[in-house]
Scaffold this motif. Sequence first.
Motif, PDB file in Angstrom:
ATOM      1  N   ARG A  33      47.406  46.120  33.677  1.00  0.00           N
ATOM      2  CA  ARG A  33      48.505  46.584  34.223  1.00  0.00           C
ATOM      3  C   ARG A  33      48.624  47.079  36.170  1.00  0.00           C
ATOM      4  NH1 ARG A  33      52.142  51.990  32.071  1.00  0.00           N
ATOM      5  NH2 ARG A  33      53.403  52.008  34.462  1.00  0.00           N
ATOM      6  N   GLU A  37      49.590  45.690  39.595  1.00  0.00           N
ATOM      7  CA  GLU A  37      50.407  46.350  40.185  1.00  0.00           C
ATOM      8  C   GLU A  37      50.112  46.667  41.240  1.00  0.00           C
ATOM      9  OE1 GLU A  37      51.544  50.151  38.086  1.00  0.00           O
ATOM     10  OE2 GLU A  37      52.175  49.165  36.436  1.00  0.00           O
ATOM     11  N   SER A  41      51.762  44.970  44.974  1.00  0.00           N
ATOM     12  CA  SER A  41      52.576  46.214  45.928  1.00  0.00           C
ATOM     13  C   SER A  41      51.915  45.277  47.547  1.00  0.00           C
ATOM     14  CB  SER A  41      51.304  47.060  46.306  1.00  0.00           C
ATOM     15  OG  SER A  41      49.620  47.295  46.021  1.00  0.00           O
TER      16      SER A  41
END
Length: 224
Positions: A33, A37, A41
Amino acid sequence: MTLQAKLDAFKADFEAGKPPYNVPPAVIETMHRATAELIASGAADRALKAGDKAPSFQLADASGKVHASADLLAKGPLVVSFYRGVWCPYCNMELQALQDALPSFEALGVSLVAISPQTAANSRKSVTKNALGFPILVDPHNDVAAAFGLRFALPDYLVDLYKALKNDLPAFNGDPSWTLPMPARFVIGQDGTILYAEVNPDYTRRPEPADMLPAIRRAALLPA
């Protein structure tokens, strides 16, 4: 075997929970995860790229000797590798691959340094553990990593996981912030221009040292 093949083999065993790792699936899911992420980003896209000017730096190595980028570049082109720390098995495998490639770099008049936020004592462990013949430089607070666009803060849920795993980054790095550099590799010409840049927010992916050779050969032919 290529560096990435070695990394992939380790990752497969680690994520399968094979001994001695025995990692619960929930831990793997949390790591996935966080990586997803960071990729989403766009942080890697904001890092310095080929054609940009490299920031100058002065950092001490594991024995306290200060290395200035200006002095290194006065001798020839420079390869800079940013990594997370000796606690990261992927980083250690990368350092070993760079050590194997060091003679081919030095034959072209190129200097190699690796930069990490870990303390000098932990940098000495990196040198010893991986039998390195090039300096590990200490980057307090990840400030040089930030200048290259590599520093990022760990999300709270990943901080909680690291604490549960007894991976105390503030103690390990001598810095209260929970920040790390994205693994990255740069070839810098003697005029300070970045000729090669590879930044990956997925810490399990690393370029082959040989991938830098075309840029290194170009840099070796350029006048100072």
